[in-house]
Design a protein around this motif. Structure first.
Motif, short mmCIF file in Angstrom:
data_model
loop_
_atom_site.label_atom_id
_atom_site.label_comp_id
_atom_site.label_asym_id
_atom_site.label_seq_id
_atom_site.Cartn_x
_atom_site.Cartn_y
_atom_site.Cartn_z
N THR A 1 -12.32 38.43 7.30
CA THR A 1 -13.72 38.24 7.63
C THR A 1 -14.57 38.98 6.60
O THR A 1 -14.27 40.13 6.26
CB THR A 1 -14.00 38.79 9.04
N PRO A 2 -15.62 38.36 6.09
CA PRO A 2 -16.48 39.05 5.11
C PRO A 2 -16.98 40.39 5.66
O PRO A 2 -17.31 40.52 6.83
CB PRO A 2 -17.64 38.07 4.91
N GLY A 3 -16.99 41.38 4.78
CA GLY A 3 -17.46 42.71 5.15
C GLY A 3 -16.40 43.57 5.83
O GLY A 3 -16.71 44.67 6.28
N SER A 4 -15.15 43.12 5.88
CA SER A 4 -14.13 43.86 6.60
C SER A 4 -13.44 44.94 5.76
O SER A 4 -12.69 45.73 6.29
CB SER A 4 -13.06 42.91 7.12
N ASN A 5 -13.66 44.96 4.46
CA ASN A 5 -13.03 45.91 3.54
C ASN A 5 -11.52 45.74 3.46
O ASN A 5 -10.81 46.68 3.10
CB ASN A 5 -13.37 47.37 3.91
N LEU A 6 -11.01 44.58 3.82
CA LEU A 6 -9.59 44.29 3.68
C LEU A 6 -9.35 43.54 2.37
O LEU A 6 -10.24 42.82 1.91
CB LEU A 6 -9.10 43.42 4.85
N PRO A 7 -8.16 43.67 1.78
CA PRO A 7 -7.86 42.88 0.59
C PRO A 7 -7.75 41.40 0.95
O PRO A 7 -7.67 41.04 2.13
CB PRO A 7 -6.51 43.44 0.13
N LEU A 8 -7.72 40.55 -0.04
CA LEU A 8 -7.67 39.11 0.21
C LEU A 8 -6.38 38.68 0.90
O LEU A 8 -6.35 37.69 1.61
CB LEU A 8 -7.83 38.33 -1.10
N SER A 9 -5.30 39.43 0.71
CA SER A 9 -4.04 39.10 1.37
C SER A 9 -3.24 40.38 1.58
O SER A 9 -3.55 41.42 1.02
CB SER A 9 -3.23 38.10 0.54
N GLY A 10 -2.21 40.27 2.40
CA GLY A 10 -1.33 41.40 2.65
C GLY A 10 -1.80 42.36 3.72
O GLY A 10 -1.17 43.37 3.97
N TRP A 11 -2.89 42.03 4.41
CA TRP A 11 -3.40 42.90 5.47
C TRP A 11 -2.67 42.60 6.77
O TRP A 11 -2.06 41.55 6.94
CB TRP A 11 -4.91 42.74 5.64
N ILE A 12 -2.75 43.55 7.70
CA ILE A 12 -2.11 43.42 9.01
C ILE A 12 -3.21 43.49 10.06
O ILE A 12 -4.00 44.43 10.07
CB ILE A 12 -1.07 44.53 9.21
N GLY A 13 -3.26 42.46 10.92
CA GLY A 13 -4.29 42.42 11.94
C GLY A 13 -4.19 41.19 12.80
O GLY A 13 -3.18 40.49 12.80
N SER A 14 -5.26 40.92 13.52
CA SER A 14 -5.33 39.74 14.38
C SER A 14 -5.33 38.48 13.51
O SER A 14 -5.41 38.57 12.28
CB SER A 14 -6.61 39.80 15.22
N PRO A 15 -5.28 37.30 14.11
CA PRO A 15 -5.29 36.08 13.31
C PRO A 15 -6.46 36.00 12.32
O PRO A 15 -6.32 35.44 11.25
CB PRO A 15 -5.36 34.96 14.35
N LEU A 16 -7.60 36.58 12.67
CA LEU A 16 -8.77 36.51 11.80
C LEU A 16 -9.05 37.82 11.05
O LEU A 16 -10.10 37.97 10.43
CB LEU A 16 -10.00 36.09 12.60
N GLY A 17 -8.14 38.78 11.14
CA GLY A 17 -8.32 40.03 10.40
C GLY A 17 -9.06 41.10 11.16
O GLY A 17 -9.61 42.02 10.56
N HIS A 18 -9.06 41.02 12.46
CA HIS A 18 -9.71 42.01 13.30
C HIS A 18 -8.67 42.96 13.89
O HIS A 18 -7.48 42.82 13.65
CB HIS A 18 -10.48 41.33 14.43
#
Length: 183
Positions: free
Chosen positions: A20-37
């Protein structure tokens, strides 16, 4: 179970979306909910609070291990083992989409007859814990949720988690250190 393994492979093949924009996560390789939360995972806590997302496997593992430091502070050999586990937790596994709660009560089947081809998976339920995790996570959760059922546990190890036994074993060791026993 073979059909379920096919579904797990299909889930693992889903490309990770950008966060999600503004989340400070990299474009890939992150761990989270289906949408990056933030997400829930009942292998890590029975409380109904969310945690994460995490920018990397290392951030996820560091958070996981930090939850055990209180226990280690009371017992030096345990603290040493927690530090050792932290050093050996692998950070090179692909991050894949996982259901996170595949167990017999979450798989609906229709039986048409007595043969092995007469069983049809009609639905997989309970996607509350789904999200982006290291590739071995589905195997860990498979065993965590229903590891005492003969046949089911072996399948989870050999078909869902083949070559990830060491990572799964580390997760179970963290569980044993905490004293948490799955219900």
């Amino acid at each position: 179970m073979q059909k379920i393994a096919t579904y797990v492979d299909q889930l693992r093949a889903i490309p990770q979306p950008p966060p999600t924009p503004g989340s400070n996560l990299p474009l890939s390789g992150w761990i989270g909910s289906p949408l990056g939360h933030a997400f829930r995972d009942f292998a890590m806590t029975q409380a109904s609070f969310s945690f994460g997302p995490f920018a990397s496997q290392r951030a996820f593992y560091d958070w996981r291990v930090s939850r055990f430091r209180e226990i280690g502070n009371r017992h030096q050999p345990t603290a040493a083992r927690i530090a050792q586990i932290s050093q050996t937790m692998p950070c090179t596994h692909p991050i894949v989409f996982t259901h996170g709660d595949i167990n017999r009560r979450n798989v609906l089947v229709r039986v048409h007859g007595n043969g092995p081809d007469d069983i049809e998976v009609t639905a997989i339920l309970d996607w509350e814990q789904a999200g982006w995790r290291p590739i071995y996570w589905e195997s860990f959760k498979w065993l965590f949720e229903d590891g005492s059922t003969p046949g089911w546990a072996e399948f989870g190890t050999t078909q869902i988690g083949a070559q990830y036994e060491a990572a799964v074993a580390l997760e179970f060791e963290l569980q044993s250190i905490s004293g948490y026993i799955p219900s």
